[in-house]
Design a protein around this motif. Structure first.
Motif, PDB file in Angstrom:
ATOM      1  N   GLU A  26      12.270   1.865   0.354  1.00  0.00           N
ATOM      2  CA  GLU A  26      12.509   2.216   1.759  1.00  0.00           C
ATOM      3  C   GLU A  26      13.217   3.568   1.861  1.00  0.00           C
ATOM      4  N   LYS A  29      10.716   6.205   1.211  1.00  0.00           N
ATOM      5  CA  LYS A  29       9.851   6.368   2.375  1.00  0.00           C
ATOM      6  C   LYS A  29      10.553   7.196   3.457  1.00  0.00           C
ATOM      7  N   GLY A  30      11.821   6.875   3.714  1.00  0.00           N
ATOM      8  CA  GLY A  30      12.584   7.621   4.710  1.00  0.00           C
ATOM      9  C   GLY A  30      12.782   9.070   4.299  1.00  0.00           C
ATOM     10  N   SER A  33       9.426  10.814   4.933  1.00  0.00           N
ATOM     11  CA  SER A  33       9.023  10.886   6.345  1.00  0.00           C
ATOM     12  C   SER A  33       9.999  11.686   7.196  1.00  0.00           C
ATOM     13  N   GLY A  34      11.210  11.902   6.671  1.00  0.00           N
ATOM     14  CA  GLY A  34      12.212  12.631   7.434  1.00  0.00           C
ATOM     15  C   GLY A  34      13.190  11.745   8.162  1.00  0.00           C
ATOM     16  N   ASP A  35      13.071  10.420   7.975  1.00  0.00           N
ATOM     17  CA  ASP A  35      14.041   9.495   8.575  1.00  0.00           C
ATOM     18  C   ASP A  35      15.241   9.425   7.628  1.00  0.00           C
ATOM     19  N   GLN A  37      18.688   9.497   7.839  1.00  0.00           N
ATOM     20  CA  GLN A  37      19.856   8.626   7.947  1.00  0.00           C
ATOM     21  C   GLN A  37      19.524   7.206   7.495  1.00  0.00           C
ATOM     22  N   THR A  38      18.322   6.737   7.848  1.00  0.00           N
ATOM     23  CA  THR A  38      17.886   5.425   7.366  1.00  0.00           C
ATOM     24  C   THR A  38      17.762   5.445   5.851  1.00  0.00           C
TER      25      THR A  38
END
Length: 402
Positions: A26, A29-30, A33-35, A37-38
């Motif tokens: 995860e 993936k973040g 994708s540029g997510d 903080q997650t």
């Protein structure tokens, strides 16, 4: 039954490990994708879980996420710098966990080179990516004239690469400009360790810091001596050496160095001034005056040359007048007009040099007062009154009472 319980425990452990690896995925993936903080939240959980905290790849991913967060931050404050510093620390931890081996997969990823102009999606997000991002932020803050933050980003980039001469010169330059002299010395010190780097500018700064800021001419002289061994033909270092010899009252050595320097650079006004100064200190006033005048002939706008020439002419005039004090009354009557005429000639000549010095520094009241006194001595009433008005306009009408 015991076997069944054991099997259940093994399944639970496998499920837990799978769950933690899922958390890492995860985070990956973040990251992609540029997510961010997650991704950071997920990877921080993985770095504290026994199932994944022992894997250097976990910390590598965390460092890469931190690097991406650092690059994406457009505020570029000290908080941004702190994120970058945390990324450096995490990269270092990942590398240590991988046995500090640059040939390992993690080691290669930590120190992956980054090609200039590479698209963001192809960046390795290595330590060198972090360095380049910090360098770019340093330039941006410099262009915004935020020198303090520019230094902080240069310093961060320099912590990553101690051998990058551009980064450490810029960091040292800014630190010196900001009065952070210990930091400046540290950055210039890194430059001294680079065998093929031209260190002359770094030496210039370091000598100035040691002699002027730290009031340590002995250390400055030791450094400039080393620098001269490395760069024997550098004229600036030669002048620094002479200047420091003068500060240390090593007059004979200073004169020898000045003669050598003038042989290579006979029209150097600064060297001519120092030569004159040494001769003046040794009592050779005529030789000193000759050198002072030469310095002005080379550079008519040389303030110090004009000032020293005028001052020595006044000193010679005073010495000439003082010779009358030891004469008998009869001899005084005979010699006074002759000596007075010689002294007045020096006074008159000094006006040329002091006037030029005042032209160069038009607000210098010390020179104005000297000229006022010379005009008074020579009974140049109009010039004296004009100078009095200039002085009064700056120091007030009662300036002579101060």
């Amino acid at each position: 039954m015991k076997k069944l319980v054991l099997s259940i425990a093994m399944v639970a452990a496998a499920s837990l490990a799978f769950g933690q690896k899922k958390v890492v995925r995860e985070a990956e993936k973040g990251f992609k994708s540029g997510d961010l903080q997650t991704a950071l939240t997920a990877i921080e959980g993985a770095t504290t879980n026994p199932e994944t905290s022992g894997d250097p790849a976990t910390f590598l991913l965390k460092a890469q996420i931190q690097t991406k967060i650092f690059g994406a931050d457009t505020e570029n404050t000290m908080e941004t710098v702190e994120v970058g510093a945390q990324a450096v620390s995490t990269f270092n931890k990942a590398f240590e966990m991988a046995g500090s081996n640059k040939t390992s997969s993690v080691g290669k990823a930590v120190y992956a080179e980054e090609l200039p102009g590479i698209p963001d999606n192809l960046r390795p997000y290595s330590l060198f990516t972090l360095k380049n991002l910090a360098f770019d932020k340093a330039l941006e803050k410099y262009n915004e004239e935020d020198l303090e933050m520019s230094y902080e980003f240069f310093n961060l980039a320099g912590e990553i690469d101690k051998t990058d001469s551009t980064i450490h010169y810029n960091a040292g330059f800014l630190a010196n400009d900001l009065g952070r002299f210990e930091d400046a010395k540290r950055h210039f010190g890194y430059l001294f360790e680079l065998p093929t780097y031209n260190k002359t500018n770094a030496y210039y700064f370091m000598v100035q810091i040691l002699s002027t800021e730290e009031k340590n001419p002995e250390a400055a002289f030791e450094l400039v001596t080393k620098a001269r061994e490395e760069y024997p033909n550098d004229k600036v270092l030669a002048e620094y050496e002479i200047q420091l010899l003068l500060q240390l009252n090593k007059m004979d050595e200073a004169m020898a160095q000045i003669k050598d320097a003038l042989a290579n650079d006979p029209n150097n006004s600064g060297l001519l001034l120092r030569s004159g100064y040494l001769k003046e200190q040794a009592g050779d006033l005529n030789g000193a005056l000759e050198d002072y005048k030469k310095s002005v002939a080379v550079d008519p706008n040389f303030f110090e040359g004009n000032y020293y020439t005028g001052a020595l002419l006044l000193e010679q005039a005073t010495k000439e007048l003082n010779t009358l004090n030891d004469l008998s009354d009869a001899e005084w009557e005979k010699q006074s007009p002759i000596v007075g005429k010689k002294a007045d000639a020096n006074y008159n000549e000094s006006i040329t040099y002091f006037s030029k010095a005042l032209e160069i520094k038009p607000d210098n009241t010390d020179i104005m007062i000297i000229l006022y006194q010379v005009y008074s001595r020579l009974k140049k009433t109009a010039e004296m009154e004009a100078m009095n008005k200039k002085i009064a306009a700056i120091l007030g009408p009662n300036w002579q009472d101060n």
